[in-house]
Design a protein around this motif. Structure first.
Motif, PDB file in Angstrom:
ATOM      1  N   VAL A   9       0.843  -1.190   0.000  1.00  0.00           N
ATOM      2  CA  VAL A   9       0.000   0.000   0.000  1.00  0.00           C
ATOM      3  C   VAL A   9       0.880   1.242   0.000  1.00  0.00           C
ATOM      4  O   VAL A   9       1.612   1.491   0.959  1.00  0.00           O
ATOM      5  N   PHE A  11       0.837   5.195   0.347  1.00  0.00           N
ATOM      6  CA  PHE A  11      -0.112   6.154   0.895  1.00  0.00           C
ATOM      7  C   PHE A  11       0.578   7.456   1.245  1.00  0.00           C
ATOM      8  O   PHE A  11       1.788   7.518   1.435  1.00  0.00           O
ATOM      9  N   ILE A  28      -6.389  11.732   2.730  1.00  0.00           N
ATOM     10  CA  ILE A  28      -5.735  10.437   2.585  1.00  0.00           C
ATOM     11  C   ILE A  28      -5.709  10.066   1.112  1.00  0.00           C
ATOM     12  O   ILE A  28      -6.757  10.047   0.452  1.00  0.00           O
ATOM     13  N   LEU A  30      -4.305   6.863  -1.274  1.00  0.00           N
ATOM     14  CA  LEU A  30      -3.858   5.477  -1.055  1.00  0.00           C
ATOM     15  C   LEU A  30      -4.027   4.679  -2.339  1.00  0.00           C
ATOM     16  O   LEU A  30      -5.042   4.800  -3.038  1.00  0.00           O
ATOM     17  N   GLN A  31      -3.048   3.873  -2.656  1.00  0.00           N
ATOM     18  CA  GLN A  31      -3.147   2.890  -3.734  1.00  0.00           C
ATOM     19  C   GLN A  31      -2.635   1.552  -3.219  1.00  0.00           C
ATOM     20  O   GLN A  31      -1.530   1.465  -2.691  1.00  0.00           O
ATOM     21  N   ARG A  32      -3.449   0.531  -3.392  1.00  0.00           N
ATOM     22  CA  ARG A  32      -3.091  -0.818  -2.945  1.00  0.00           C
ATOM     23  C   ARG A  32      -2.747  -1.666  -4.169  1.00  0.00           C
ATOM     24  O   ARG A  32      -3.539  -1.751  -5.128  1.00  0.00           O
ATOM     25  N   THR A  45      -7.875   2.158  -5.117  1.00  0.00           N
ATOM     26  CA  THR A  45      -7.412   3.529  -4.917  1.00  0.00           C
ATOM     27  C   THR A  45      -8.385   4.266  -4.014  1.00  0.00           C
ATOM     28  O   THR A  45      -9.603   4.129  -4.161  1.00  0.00           O
ATOM     29  N   ILE A  84     -10.395   1.625   5.341  1.00  0.00           N
ATOM     30  CA  ILE A  84      -8.945   1.625   5.175  1.00  0.00           C
ATOM     31  C   ILE A  84      -8.294   0.427   5.875  1.00  0.00           C
ATOM     32  O   ILE A  84      -7.359  -0.185   5.335  1.00  0.00           O
ATOM     33  N   LEU A  88      -4.968  -2.432   4.802  1.00  0.00           N
ATOM     34  CA  LEU A  88      -3.644  -2.431   5.435  1.00  0.00           C
ATOM     35  C   LEU A  88      -3.321  -3.735   6.145  1.00  0.00           C
ATOM     36  O   LEU A  88      -2.159  -4.012   6.448  1.00  0.00           O
ATOM     37  N   LEU A  93       3.885  -1.335   3.545  1.00  0.00           N
ATOM     38  CA  LEU A  93       3.542   0.061   3.285  1.00  0.00           C
ATOM     39  C   LEU A  93       4.652   0.739   2.508  1.00  0.00           C
ATOM     40  O   LEU A  93       5.812   0.330   2.553  1.00  0.00           O
ATOM     41  N   GLY A  95       5.747   4.976   1.020  1.00  0.00           N
ATOM     42  CA  GLY A  95       5.401   6.385   0.873  1.00  0.00           C
ATOM     43  C   GLY A  95       6.615   7.255   1.094  1.00  0.00           C
ATOM     44  O   GLY A  95       7.554   6.864   1.802  1.00  0.00           O
ATOM     45  N   ASP A 102       4.426   9.830   7.885  1.00  0.00           N
ATOM     46  CA  ASP A 102       3.103   9.280   7.596  1.00  0.00           C
ATOM     47  C   ASP A 102       2.766   8.047   8.430  1.00  0.00           C
ATOM     48  O   ASP A 102       1.634   7.910   8.909  1.00  0.00           O
TER      49      ASP A 102
END
Length: 249
Positions: A9, A11, A28, A30-32, A45, A84, A88, A93, A95, A102
């Motif tokens: 993820v 984010f 927020i 976020l892309q998974r 997304t 969310i 997760l 993660l 970013g 974050d």
């Protein structure tokens, strides 16, 4: 290319301040990604605004373009956590600057809502900011080669290093079209930090301590809640004393 063994993820969080312990999330992104035969595939997304239930400093609005009015019309964070958290729960993660900001902010926000940040025990966090520091080392030799396309011979000879540092500085200023006095440049380097060692940082109207066991707390919080530590800091670290005096006068 990334080769995933479990979801990843990416984010990013926009928030009311720079201290993860006191800031509140206002946006927020976020892309998974999930594993596939090519390495990774986009799975979901999220792009949402969050009502932080507190004032948004003008500096944050200027930086993010998010007006207080627009954010106040958004749902609060607890309305988003149910969506969310499952994204997760089984994921690593990633970013930019996520390790320093974050991830601690997201963890603090989950805890404020009586939850634990979900995720595997062996979770890793990929931070492109930290990776860049590894891929592009900042030794004098590395910078000299990057800016001059030449190898620094006799590195760690004092005079040769002096000459190389001067050359690097001139090339940096030229490449980035920077002009100013040494004081101007020093202030640009220092940014929001009050001292060159980056131990005190301005965060809106507050000053945050950036070292030691109370890293992330404001100076006034430490003075109020941990007076012994405050006294040690004030009496022992001479170059911080003028800054502390300015803040608490």
């Amino acid at each position: 290319m990334l080769h995933l063994k479990r979801p990843l993820v990416f984010f990013d969080l926009e928030a009311t301040g720079t201290d993860p312990q006191t800031a509140r999330i206002i946006q927020i992104g976020l892309q998974r990604f999930v594993p596939n035969d090519q390495g990774a595939a986009l799975d979901e997304t999220i792009d949402v605004l969050v009502d932080p239930k507190q004032e948004i400093p003008a500096a944050v609005t200027d930086l993010t373009g998010l007006s207080p009015g627009a954010v106040r019309q958004a749902p609060p964070l607890d309305a988003h956590l149910g969506r969310i958290a499952p994204l997760l729960a089984d994921a690593d993660l990633a970013g930019y600057n996520a390790l320093a900001y974050d991830v601690p902010l997201l963890k603090a926000e989950f805890e404020r809502h009586g939850q634990t940040l979900p995720g595997p025990d062996d979770r890793v966090v990929l931070d492109p900011y930290r990776l860049e520091q590894v891929l592009r080392p900042r030794t004098l030799s590395a910078l000299y080669e990057r800016y001059t396309d030449r190898t620094l011979d006799d590195a760690h000879d004092a005079l040769r290093d002096v000459e190389a540092a001067g050359m690097v500085l001139q090339r940096q200023l030229a490449e980035h079209d920077i002009e100013g006095t040494p004081a101007d440049l020093a202030q640009q380097i220092r940014g929001d930090y009050l001292d060159d060692q980056r131990r005190l940082k301005q965060d809106g109207s507050a000053v945050v301590v950036c070292f030691g066991k109370h890293d992330g707390k404001t100076l006034r919080e430490i003075q109020s809640d941990h007076p012994d530590y405050f006294d040690w800091m004030y009496e022992t670290i001479d170059d911080l004393r003028p800054h502390i005096d300015d803040v608490l006068e």
